[in-house]
Design a protein around this motif. Structure first.
Motif, short mmCIF file in Angstrom:
data_model
loop_
_atom_site.label_atom_id
_atom_site.label_comp_id
_atom_site.label_asym_id
_atom_site.label_seq_id
_atom_site.Cartn_x
_atom_site.Cartn_y
_atom_site.Cartn_z
N GLY A 1 0.49 -0.93 0.19
CA GLY A 1 -0.14 -0.31 -0.59
C GLY A 1 0.45 1.08 -0.06
O GLY A 1 1.79 1.14 -0.77
N MET A 2 0.32 2.00 1.07
CA MET A 2 0.53 3.16 1.18
C MET A 2 0.88 4.75 2.13
O MET A 2 0.35 3.94 2.55
N ASN A 3 2.08 5.16 2.74
CA ASN A 3 2.05 5.63 3.57
C ASN A 3 2.37 7.25 3.33
O ASN A 3 2.24 7.31 2.21
N GLY A 4 1.96 7.44 4.64
CA GLY A 4 2.06 9.24 4.84
C GLY A 4 0.82 10.00 3.33
O GLY A 4 1.69 10.80 3.51
N ILE A 5 -0.06 9.66 3.70
CA ILE A 5 -1.26 10.50 2.90
C ILE A 5 -1.43 11.02 3.48
O ILE A 5 -2.90 11.20 4.34
N THR A 6 -1.58 12.42 3.16
CA THR A 6 -2.47 13.38 3.47
C THR A 6 -4.01 14.27 3.22
O THR A 6 -4.47 14.25 2.13
N VAL A 7 -4.07 13.97 4.31
CA VAL A 7 -6.37 13.67 3.54
C VAL A 7 -6.49 14.79 4.95
O VAL A 7 -6.35 14.44 6.11
N PRO A 8 -7.57 15.68 4.85
CA PRO A 8 -8.49 16.89 5.54
C PRO A 8 -9.41 16.10 6.30
O PRO A 8 -10.29 15.23 5.08
N LEU A 9 -9.86 15.95 7.24
CA LEU A 9 -11.22 14.61 7.65
C LEU A 9 -11.91 15.68 8.82
O LEU A 9 -11.03 16.29 9.91
N GLN A 10 -12.75 15.10 9.26
CA GLN A 10 -14.13 15.83 10.22
C GLN A 10 -14.30 14.67 11.15
O GLN A 10 -14.27 13.69 10.70
N PHE A 11 -12.91 14.81 12.01
CA PHE A 11 -13.42 13.58 13.37
C PHE A 11 -14.20 13.88 14.27
O PHE A 11 -14.06 14.93 15.22
N GLU A 12 -15.10 12.62 14.92
CA GLU A 12 -16.29 12.82 15.57
C GLU A 12 -15.41 12.03 16.79
O GLU A 12 -15.59 11.10 17.21
N ASP A 13 -15.20 13.46 17.79
CA ASP A 13 -15.24 12.45 19.59
C ASP A 13 -16.45 12.81 20.58
O ASP A 13 -17.65 13.64 20.22
N SER A 14 -16.62 12.17 21.04
CA SER A 14 -17.62 11.65 21.60
C SER A 14 -18.03 12.46 22.70
O SER A 14 -19.15 12.70 23.78
N LYS A 15 -16.43 13.08 23.35
CA LYS A 15 -17.36 14.47 24.01
C LYS A 15 -17.47 16.24 23.50
O LYS A 15 -17.95 17.21 23.62
N LEU A 16 -16.21 15.90 22.40
CA LEU A 16 -15.91 17.69 21.71
C LEU A 16 -17.09 17.50 20.87
O LEU A 16 -16.87 18.86 19.90
N GLY A 17 -17.29 16.40 20.15
CA GLY A 17 -18.72 16.27 18.69
C GLY A 17 -17.11 16.39 17.79
O GLY A 17 -15.81 15.61 17.59
N ILE A 18 -17.81 17.87 16.36
CA ILE A 18 -16.94 16.98 15.29
C ILE A 18 -15.88 18.05 14.94
O ILE A 18 -15.81 19.06 15.27
N ASN A 19 -14.65 17.60 15.52
CA ASN A 19 -13.31 18.57 14.98
C ASN A 19 -12.98 18.67 13.04
O ASN A 19 -12.70 17.32 13.33
N ASN A 20 -12.43 19.66 13.32
CA ASN A 20 -11.47 19.67 11.66
C ASN A 20 -9.88 19.18 11.97
O ASN A 20 -9.41 19.74 13.00
N ILE A 21 -9.45 17.87 11.46
CA ILE A 21 -8.15 16.87 11.41
C ILE A 21 -7.67 17.35 10.44
O ILE A 21 -7.98 17.50 9.47
N GLU A 22 -6.09 17.36 10.27
CA GLU A 22 -5.48 17.04 9.33
C GLU A 22 -4.24 15.76 9.35
O GLU A 22 -3.65 15.51 10.31
N ALA A 23 -4.51 14.46 8.66
CA ALA A 23 -3.77 13.36 8.94
C ALA A 23 -3.00 12.84 8.14
O ALA A 23 -3.70 12.95 6.97
N ARG A 24 -2.55 11.91 8.74
CA ARG A 24 -1.55 11.74 7.74
C ARG A 24 -1.50 9.56 7.82
O ARG A 24 -1.35 9.79 8.85
N VAL A 25 -2.50 9.09 6.94
CA VAL A 25 -2.56 7.78 6.21
C VAL A 25 -1.78 6.88 5.85
O VAL A 25 -1.57 6.90 4.62
N ASN A 26 -1.99 5.61 6.59
CA ASN A 26 -1.13 4.60 5.28
C ASN A 26 -2.11 3.38 5.78
O ASN A 26 -3.10 2.93 5.93
N THR A 27 -2.36 2.72 4.78
CA THR A 27 -3.33 2.24 4.28
C THR A 27 -2.48 1.04 2.66
O THR A 27 -2.06 1.43 2.40
N TYR A 28 -3.24 -0.41 3.26
CA TYR A 28 -2.75 -1.51 2.66
C TYR A 28 -3.91 -2.38 2.68
O TYR A 28 -4.96 -2.28 3.10
#
Length: 311
Positions: free
Chosen positions: A23-50
């Motif tokens: 697969g690939m390592n280090g794919i940069t992706v903007p995401l909306q991460f849902e936290d159980s306490k703080l709700g939806i947060n905008n994050i920038e993730a580095r993703v490995n996918t195999y």
């Protein structure tokens, strides 16, 4: 349009054989991460996918499918437990003819605004976070990890410092037949009151938890709060003197070897029945030594995490 050569599909590999992961390592992706306490947060993730490659005669996987699937799926989707579970199946479907399992690893910084200990100030704290997802043999495994910085004051150093302070006090007042409170207070508030001080250091707690697939949002803030509340000496953001004094008091009342910190966290995590399993590591970045002190622990589930899983 001229047909372009497709080496992956039309050529056999020089050496036949299956592969565990491709697969690939280090794919940069903007995401909306849902936290159980703080709700939806905008994050920038580095993703490995195999995916695995089970057909020994296929030269390679479809790299572009992984990348485009990742980019497109979360463009209009919030990253939560149901969406991630769905996405694992989506990725596997994109390679149904050559793969039987899929793995994802998200690395990102999670920001939480924290109040000062005493003053009205506040500031942002960064928590390095990892989210892992695996689909294998029709079983989904979701894991969440965070790293929490805190302060640790050495109990041994504190005891040695108290002894030196006591000796200095006895020496300075050896010729006194009696003492009054004002003399003692004056001595304690002078530089002699700091005749010796214990060493402390910035430290880090890392915790991995296996998530219940029935969850909706990710319990990241809950996990961070659990760790900080168990240790009681999290590092601070904006501080005034009153905050710094309170921080010193908390350190004095929570003297910890790395073993003490690990036991506190193990007890706190064991009390959380919603975590199927956990693994933890505490690191005290020594100010006395050039090396660090480390302790590891796990829940002890059969077939689950062991201290050797991660280092």
């Amino acid at each position: 349009m001229t047909n372009l050569p497709d080496v992956t599909s039309n050529q056999n590999p020089e050496i036949h054989g299956s592969l565990d992961w491709v697969g690939m390592n280090g794919i940069t992706v903007p995401l909306q991460f849902e936290d159980s306490k703080l709700g939806i947060n905008n994050i920038e993730a580095r993703v490995n996918t195999y995916v695995n490659l089970v057909n020994p005669k296929v030269k390679g996987i479809h790299m572009s499918r992984l990348y485009l699937a990742l980019s497109n799926f979360f463009e209009n989707q919030t990253l939560n437990v149901p969406a991630l579970t769905e996405f694992l199946s989506h990725l596997l479907d994109s390679h149904h003819d050559i793969s039987t399992q899929v793995f994802l690893n998200f690395e990102f910084d999670f920001l939480i605004k924290r109040d000062a200990l005493k003053s009205d100030n506040s500031g942002w704290k960064n928590y390095s976070t990892t989210l892992r997802a695996t689909l294998k043999d029709n079983e989904v495994v979701l894991e969440l990890a965070t790293r929490v910085p805190y302060s640790s004051t050495c109990p041994c150093s504190a005891a040695l410092s108290r002894q030196l302070l006591q000796q200095a006090f006895s020496t300075d007042f050896a010729d006194k037949d009696s003492l009054n409170i004002e003399d003692v207070e004056k001595w304690l508030l002078s530089e002699k009151g700091s005749f010796a001080t214990p060493h402390s250091q910035r430290s880090q707690a890392t915790a991995w938890i296996k998530l219940n697939k029935e969850m909706g949002a990710f319990p990241l803030t809950d996990l961070i709060d659990l760790i900080e509340n168990a240790l009681k000496t999290p590092v601070q953001t904006a501080v005034k003197r009153a905050d710094e004094q309170e921080f010193a008091r908390l350190n004095g009342h929570n003297l910890m070897f790395c073993e003490d910190a690990a036991r506190r966290l193990k007890q706190a995590l064991n009390a959380q029945t919603q975590y199927a399993d956990f693994w933890l590591k505490v690191e005290h970045y020594e100010s006395l030594h050039a090396h660090d002190a480390v302790a590891l622990a796990s829940k002890g589930v059969e077939g689950g995490y062991s201290p050797a899983n991660y280092t």
